[in-house]
Design a protein around this motif. Structure first.
Motif, mmCIF file in Angstrom:
data_model
loop_
_atom_site.group_PDB
_atom_site.id
_atom_site.type_symbol
_atom_site.label_atom_id
_atom_site.label_comp_id
_atom_site.label_asym_id
_atom_site.label_seq_id
_atom_site.Cartn_x
_atom_site.Cartn_y
_atom_site.Cartn_z
ATOM 1 N N SER A 138 0.834 -1.214 0.000
ATOM 2 C CA SER A 138 0.000 0.000 0.000
ATOM 3 C C SER A 138 0.860 1.252 0.000
ATOM 4 C CB SER A 138 -0.938 0.003 1.212
ATOM 5 O OG SER A 138 -1.832 -1.070 1.143
ATOM 6 N N GLU A 141 2.406 1.575 -3.408
ATOM 7 C CA GLU A 141 1.446 2.084 -4.390
ATOM 8 C C GLU A 141 1.205 3.579 -4.200
ATOM 9 O OE1 GLU A 141 -1.984 -0.327 -3.931
ATOM 10 O OE2 GLU A 141 -1.052 -2.129 -4.789
ATOM 11 N N ASN A 142 1.068 4.003 -2.942
ATOM 12 C CA ASN A 142 0.895 5.439 -2.669
ATOM 13 C C ASN A 142 2.117 6.235 -3.120
ATOM 14 O OD1 ASN A 142 -1.620 4.997 -1.558
ATOM 15 N ND2 ASN A 142 -0.844 4.854 0.557
ATOM 16 N N ARG A 143 3.278 5.663 -2.835
ATOM 17 C CA ARG A 143 4.516 6.323 -3.222
ATOM 18 C C ARG A 143 4.617 6.439 -4.746
ATOM 19 N NH1 ARG A 143 9.534 3.291 -1.025
ATOM 20 N NH2 ARG A 143 8.349 3.565 0.910
ATOM 21 N N GLU A 144 4.241 5.360 -5.437
ATOM 22 C CA GLU A 144 4.291 5.373 -6.902
ATOM 23 C C GLU A 144 3.279 6.361 -7.471
ATOM 24 O OE1 GLU A 144 6.403 3.787 -9.118
ATOM 25 O OE2 GLU A 144 7.472 3.569 -7.212
ATOM 26 N N ARG A 145 2.079 6.397 -6.836
ATOM 27 C CA ARG A 145 1.082 7.367 -7.280
ATOM 28 C C ARG A 145 1.582 8.787 -7.069
ATOM 29 N NH1 ARG A 145 -2.920 3.546 -5.420
ATOM 30 N NH2 ARG A 145 -2.863 4.451 -3.323
ATOM 31 N N LEU A 146 2.254 9.014 -5.938
ATOM 32 C CA LEU A 146 2.812 10.333 -5.669
ATOM 33 C C LEU A 146 3.891 10.685 -6.693
ATOM 34 C CD1 LEU A 146 2.996 12.843 -3.895
ATOM 35 C CD2 LEU A 146 4.605 11.601 -2.421
ATOM 36 N N LYS A 147 4.763 9.713 -6.982
ATOM 37 C CA LYS A 147 5.814 9.950 -7.978
ATOM 38 C C LYS A 147 5.211 10.234 -9.353
ATOM 39 C CE LYS A 147 9.271 7.106 -8.118
ATOM 40 N NZ LYS A 147 10.043 5.842 -8.090
ATOM 41 N N GLU A 148 4.153 9.468 -9.679
ATOM 42 C CA GLU A 148 3.496 9.683 -10.965
ATOM 43 C C GLU A 148 2.837 11.058 -11.012
ATOM 44 O OE1 GLU A 148 0.028 7.616 -13.768
ATOM 45 O OE2 GLU A 148 0.670 6.657 -11.884
ATOM 46 N N SER A 149 2.209 11.428 -9.888
ATOM 47 C CA SER A 149 1.577 12.741 -9.814
ATOM 48 C C SER A 149 2.614 13.855 -9.945
ATOM 49 C CB SER A 149 0.813 12.879 -8.494
ATOM 50 O OG SER A 149 0.283 14.178 -8.355
ATOM 51 N N GLU A 150 3.741 13.677 -9.246
ATOM 52 C CA GLU A 150 4.798 14.683 -9.328
ATOM 53 C C GLU A 150 5.364 14.766 -10.745
ATOM 54 O OE1 GLU A 150 7.533 13.430 -6.357
ATOM 55 O OE2 GLU A 150 6.493 14.478 -4.724
ATOM 56 N N ARG A 152 3.753 14.032 -13.515
ATOM 57 C CA ARG A 152 2.755 14.690 -14.360
ATOM 58 C C ARG A 152 2.758 16.200 -14.129
ATOM 59 N NH1 ARG A 152 -2.463 10.603 -13.695
ATOM 60 N NH2 ARG A 152 -1.685 8.949 -15.095
#
Length: 616
Positions: A138, A141-150, A152
């Motif tokens: 979890s 996944e949050n970290r990856e979502r944050l990296k993806e958001s950053e 983008r």
């Protein structure tokens, strides 16, 4: 997932105390109820124990995994990690919080964080290792979502067309996008806080800063327009905006701002304004021109409606020619074809054209066109084209003289009825002689030889050519043995005041001069350029002047400054507004075109009677 390096530290050696049955039972309960996987293994990596959490994390029941190698859980490309872990354990070091990836029973990779500690027997000897494993899927996944958001956000921020930035609630800027640094050529250290002021134009900086700080204080959306200096040292105009970002309670957490380059838009708007001003100027000039043609046609005693209509058609032909070229002048041969269109059947049989490719300015083309129309009209009524045998030879050339190119043209009639000088000069003669002299800077030669009328014109210099025209110089085609003389200036009669007239629109100049002469003034000129005006001021004394502000390719500012220096009052005329004129014209009376003769005479009378009075 990024693989962390093993972090190990010496493990304290302690002899395990003997546990009672109750204590042993309690310890087993703790291990069984732990949410982290707790695994023990031997020094060669064989699994010795497996708690329920380990089963939940990895999917293996104890009966499936105990007694097997821990390497069963390790991906092929990470097997070396186990070698390093075992080496650390055997050396008595603990591996702490090591992030890695292990395999579920179904082959799914599981991101974990693991701590591995050495296990000692009662004598302190290392006999195995304990592992505490936490599933961080979890978190990963949050970290990856944050990296993806950053990523983008970074892609958006650095590739948007605007310069962008963020500030603290007080306006202190802590972040700029890549576009800002690319444009300004600065770096983060130089721009932090209030460093942005260094790339502002000094004439706008104080105003911008005051407005910016006011918005930061009040929380109002900030918007402004100002220039920013680029890394090439040049300034471009930007529309800048900043919006406050508020929390749920309405408190400002930060500001987000952008700078949008509007230089091209601003230049287009300025060009539109310039074009509107030019349209306004030309329309007023055209109204004044039509007014002058009507007045002079009526004064000449000719059949007004017929001759006025003919002259309007001639003017319209010239206008069509100039509009089709985008007001970038006209070719002489096109002017000929336009003005002699009604005599098309005579061309190459009785009308002969000869000359090189020449492109004249709009003003010169219009004056030449009207002169050709008048010459053709007179030839058809009284001259070489009034019988069946006469001929007209029209020749033009570009001649180099005194280091400048000059345009010259001749109209020679032959074979027509015997020619005698007219008893009176009408408006046609005025156009043929005076109008072209104003446009081209030199008087024409007009001779009424018995064998046929001869008309000759030469320009004062190359100002009559379009700027990008490259002349084909030929010094042999036309005779310049009789150089034009300096413009004549009539001597004052009956004590008439001398008034210099500077106006580049020939018909308007002629009409203005006629009105002034009718009022008893002695006209010096008229002329259509600064050069000619200065020459007349060198040779003649003037009591006052009438100056058109905008001449062809120049303004009459040098003439105005000279008149001011010598205390000679003058009236200014223009198709533009008084506000668009320079400081040197600001104290002189101003008349907007089309000119009302009574107002012109009134202004002249006023400045001559009270030369020290400022009239507006």
């Amino acid at each position: 997932m990024k693989r962390d390096r093993l972090s190990s530290a010496p493990s304290p050696v302690a002899t395990a105390p003997a546990l009672s049955a109750a204590e042993s039972s309690w310890l087993s309960a703790i291990i069984a109820s732990s949410s982290d996987a707790i695994i023990s293994k031997t020094l060669d990596g064989i699994i010795a124990s497996w708690n329920p959490a380990a089963e939940r994390v990895f999917g293996y029941m104890p009966s499936e995994i105990v007694g097997k190698s821990i390497r069963l859980l390790i991906p092929e490309d990470r097997q070396s990690e186990e070698d390093e872990i075992l080496a650390s354990i055997q050396a008595g070091r603990t591996v702490s919080n090591f992030e890695t990836v292990r395999l579920h029973k179904d082959g799914t990779p599981i991101p974990i964080v693991v701590t591995v500690s050495p296990v000692h027997d009662t004598s302190g000897k290392i006999v195995g290792a304990s592992k505490i494993v936490r599933d961080i899927s979890s978190e990963y996944e949050n970290r990856e979502r944050l990296k993806e958001s950053e990523a983008r956000f970074e892609a958006l921020a650095d590739n948007m067309s605007q310069l962008a930035w963020m500030t603290n609630p007080d306006g202190y800027i802590f972040w700029y996008n890549k576009r800002w640094y690319d444009y300004t050529g600065t770096d983060e250290a130089a721009m932090q806080g209030w460093g942005w002021q260094t790339v502002h134009h000094p004439e706008h900086e104080a105003r911008v800063v005051e407005h910016y700080k006011h918005s930061m204080k009040t929380g109002d959306i900030w918007e402004d327009i100002f220039p920013l200096r680029g890394k090439n040292g040049k300034f471009r105009w930007f529309l800048s905006r900043a919006h406050p970002i508020r929390d749920a309670d309405g408190n400002i957490q930060m500001w987000f701002g952008t700078n949008t380059d509007i230089t091209d838009q601003k230049q287009r708007e300025e060009r539109i304004q310039l074009l509107l001003g030019e349209v306004n100027h030309r329309s007023k000039n055209m109204l004044t021109l039509v007014q002058a043609i009507a007045r002079q046609t009526m004064a000449s005693g000719e059949n007004f409606m017929d001759r006025f209509a003919e002259r309007m058609r001639s003017l319209a032909s010239s206008q069509d020619l100039l509009v089709s070229s985008g007001w970038r002048g006209a070719r002489v041969e096109d002017i000929m074809n336009s003005q002699l269109a009604h005599l098309e059947d005579f061309i190459d049989t009785r009308i002969f054209l000869e000359g090189p490719h020449v492109r004249l300015t709009s003003a010169a083309a219009q004056s030449l066109g009207m002169a050709l129309h008048e010459l053709a009209t007179n030839a058809g009524k009284y001259g070489a084209l009034s019988n069946d045998t006469g001929q007209v030879h029209i020749r033009w050339n570009v001649r180099q003289e005194e280091s400048t190119n000059r345009f010259e043209i001749s109209w020679t009639e032959s074979g027509g009825p015997p020619v005698t000088a007219p008893d009176r000069r009408g408006f046609g003669s005025t156009v043929i002689e005076k109008m072209t002299r104003i446009a081209f800077g030199y008087p024409v030669k007009l001779e009424f030889a018995p064998e046929g009328l001869q008309w000759y014109l030469i320009s004062v210099d190359d100002r009559v050519f379009e700027a990008d025209f490259v002349a084909e110089v030929d010094d042999s085609s036309l005779d310049l043995s009789r150089p034009p003389s300096t413009p004549n200036v009539a001597q004052p009669a009956n004590g008439g005041r001398r008034v210099l007239v500077v106006e580049d629109e020939a018909i308007i100049a002629i009409d203005m001069a006629a009105a002034l002469e009718d009022a008893g003034y002695c006209v010096v000129g008229p002329v259509g350029s600064v050069y000619e005006a200065m020459k007349l001021l060198d040779e003649h004394t003037c009591d006052c002047a009438v100056l058109d502000i905008n001449l062809t390719g120049e303004t009459s500012s040098p003439v105005a400054n000279r008149l001011i220096a010598h205390g000679i009052p003058f009236v200014t005329v223009s198709g533009n507004t008084p506000e668009s004129s320079g400081e040197e014209f600001s104290q002189a009376p101003f008349l907007s075109k089309p000119i009302v003769t009574s107002k012109l005479l009134s202004k002249l009378s006023l400045i001559l009677s009270e030369p020290d009075r400022k009239v507006s």
